[in-house]
Design a protein around this motif. Sequence first.
Motif, PDB file in Angstrom:
ATOM      1  N   MET A   1       5.027  -0.358 -13.395  1.00 18.69           N
ATOM      2  CA  MET A   1       3.718  -1.713 -13.137  1.00 18.69           C
ATOM      3  C   MET A   1       2.523  -1.151 -14.199  1.00 18.69           C
ATOM      4  O   MET A   1       2.261   0.668 -14.439  1.00 18.69           O
ATOM      5  N   HIS A   2       1.301  -1.614 -14.583  1.00 20.45           N
ATOM      6  CA  HIS A   2       0.637  -1.246 -15.626  1.00 20.45           C
ATOM      7  C   HIS A   2      -0.911  -0.553 -14.267  1.00 20.45           C
ATOM      8  O   HIS A   2      -0.255  -1.008 -14.416  1.00 20.45           O
ATOM      9  N   GLU A   3      -1.558  -0.010 -15.914  1.00 24.01           N
ATOM     10  CA  GLU A   3      -2.643   0.244 -14.451  1.00 24.01           C
ATOM     11  C   GLU A   3      -3.504  -0.819 -14.997  1.00 24.01           C
ATOM     12  O   GLU A   3      -4.028  -1.122 -13.965  1.00 24.01           O
ATOM     13  N   ILE A   4      -3.422  -1.779 -15.607  1.00 20.55           N
ATOM     14  CA  ILE A   4      -4.239  -2.900 -15.396  1.00 20.55           C
ATOM     15  C   ILE A   4      -3.285  -3.826 -14.383  1.00 20.55           C
ATOM     16  O   ILE A   4      -2.791  -4.514 -14.725  1.00 20.55           O
ATOM     17  N   MET A   5      -4.085  -4.135 -12.942  1.00 24.56           N
ATOM     18  CA  MET A   5      -3.382  -5.404 -12.456  1.00 24.56           C
ATOM     19  C   MET A   5      -3.895  -6.467 -12.670  1.00 24.56           C
ATOM     20  O   MET A   5      -4.888  -6.299 -11.967  1.00 24.56           O
ATOM     21  N   THR A   6      -3.284  -7.559 -12.083  1.00 26.56           N
ATOM     22  CA  THR A   6      -3.471  -8.688 -11.327  1.00 26.56           C
ATOM     23  C   THR A   6      -3.276  -9.296  -9.801  1.00 26.56           C
ATOM     24  O   THR A   6      -3.598  -8.153  -9.326  1.00 26.56           O
ATOM     25  N   ILE A   7      -4.407 -10.415  -9.713  1.00 18.72           N
ATOM     26  CA  ILE A   7      -4.433 -10.507  -8.037  1.00 18.72           C
ATOM     27  C   ILE A   7      -3.145 -10.409  -7.015  1.00 18.72           C
ATOM     28  O   ILE A   7      -3.183  -9.709  -6.042  1.00 18.72           O
ATOM     29  N   GLU A   8      -2.123 -10.788  -8.038  1.00 19.16           N
ATOM     30  CA  GLU A   8      -0.338 -10.934  -7.480  1.00 19.16           C
ATOM     31  C   GLU A   8      -0.166  -9.561  -7.796  1.00 19.16           C
ATOM     32  O   GLU A   8      -0.119  -9.672  -6.163  1.00 19.16           O
ATOM     33  N   GLU A   9      -0.359  -8.976  -7.975  1.00 17.17           N
ATOM     34  CA  GLU A   9      -0.018  -7.356  -8.053  1.00 17.17           C
ATOM     35  C   GLU A   9      -0.873  -6.245  -6.899  1.00 17.17           C
ATOM     36  O   GLU A   9      -0.183  -6.030  -6.452  1.00 17.17           O
ATOM     37  N   VAL A  10      -1.944  -6.444  -6.937  1.00 13.40           N
ATOM     38  CA  VAL A  10      -3.009  -6.140  -5.847  1.00 13.40           C
ATOM     39  C   VAL A  10      -2.420  -6.950  -4.144  1.00 13.40           C
ATOM     40  O   VAL A  10      -2.213  -6.130  -3.449  1.00 13.40           O
ATOM     41  N   ALA A  11      -2.291  -7.989  -3.889  1.00  8.84           N
ATOM     42  CA  ALA A  11      -2.284  -8.508  -3.041  1.00  8.84           C
ATOM     43  C   ALA A  11      -0.301  -8.211  -2.599  1.00  8.84           C
ATOM     44  O   ALA A  11       0.189  -7.282  -1.343  1.00  8.84           O
ATOM     45  N   GLU A  12       0.153  -7.811  -3.791  1.00 10.11           N
ATOM     46  CA  GLU A  12       1.827  -7.818  -2.825  1.00 10.11           C
ATOM     47  C   GLU A  12       1.642  -5.900  -2.840  1.00 10.11           C
ATOM     48  O   GLU A  12       2.283  -5.420  -1.571  1.00 10.11           O
ATOM     49  N   TYR A  13       0.722  -4.947  -3.714  1.00  8.49           N
ATOM     50  CA  TYR A  13       0.630  -3.333  -3.040  1.00  8.49           C
ATOM     51  C   TYR A  13       0.316  -3.477  -1.470  1.00  8.49           C
ATOM     52  O   TYR A  13       0.472  -2.627  -1.104  1.00  8.49           O
ATOM     53  N   LEU A  14      -0.887  -4.168  -1.684  1.00  7.23           N
ATOM     54  CA  LEU A  14      -1.528  -4.152   0.052  1.00  7.23           C
ATOM     55  C   LEU A  14      -1.103  -4.930   1.158  1.00  7.23           C
ATOM     56  O   LEU A  14      -1.416  -4.721   1.735  1.00  7.23           O
ATOM     57  N   ARG A  15       0.120  -6.327   0.510  1.00 13.03           N
ATOM     58  CA  ARG A  15       0.303  -6.525   1.756  1.00 13.03           C
ATOM     59  C   ARG A  15      -0.965  -7.720   2.335  1.00 13.03           C
ATOM     60  O   ARG A  15      -0.594  -7.844   3.533  1.00 13.03           O
ATOM     61  N   VAL A  16      -1.722  -8.518   1.875  1.00 12.18           N
ATOM     62  CA  VAL A  16      -2.230  -8.762   1.770  1.00 12.18           C
ATOM     63  C   VAL A  16      -1.964 -10.367   0.528  1.00 12.18           C
ATOM     64  O   VAL A  16      -1.494 -10.862  -0.253  1.00 12.18           O
ATOM     65  N   SER A  17      -2.076 -11.550   1.732  1.00 13.70           N
ATOM     66  CA  SER A  17      -3.007 -12.910   0.357  1.00 13.70           C
ATOM     67  C   SER A  17      -3.353 -12.858  -0.448  1.00 13.70           C
ATOM     68  O   SER A  17      -4.513 -11.643  -0.565  1.00 13.70           O
TER      69      SER A  17
END
Length: 213
Positions: A1-17
Amino acid sequence: MHEIMTIEEVAEYLRVSERTVYDWAQKGDLPGGKLGTTWRFKRSDVENWVNSRISQQTPSKKKGMTSSATLTAERILILDECDKDTVLRNLVDLLAETPFVHNRDELLKGIFAREELMSTGIGFGVGVPHVRIDSVSDLVMAVAVSKKPISGYSSLDNQPVQIVCMLAARSDQHAKYIRTLSGVSNRLKDAAVRKAIIEADDPAFIHSQLFGE
């Protein structure tokens, strides 16, 4: 995983939409910024934000960790030396022996997928691998304590990890899951507690230290 995250990656990490991540970012609650018209987030900022939100919550013993159900002394490993992958697999195997985990392979896959997003080394020598999946019927926990630093386990403060608390919960157990993560984090911020746990050779004593009994 890159240091810079997309909305999709943040959503997956946080387990939210993705919509929830977008709303948080728009309101300024979640640290991020726009590159042109696209939101981007620094991985370290997101991790710090999560830890800050968890730490701000005060765990209730009645509503948070319930030692008799969440963790037993039988699910506490004491190791001399180990690597990260072996520790995670051993803890998954312990959880898979409980009546709460119905698919060991799915749990293993979920734990390692979470680690690929970002290491769960939260700092001060502690790792908290965690996942919420449908094949878990209730929140359950296993712990590994290593006498020596666990190789390959990176953390936010670059300190060696020696205590690993693995949590698995049902997908809809968000509140209980967050309270338990908060309880673990707050308890293990105490240097004296960490020292006592690392030096201990008795799982029952480690259990009592984790829950302040």
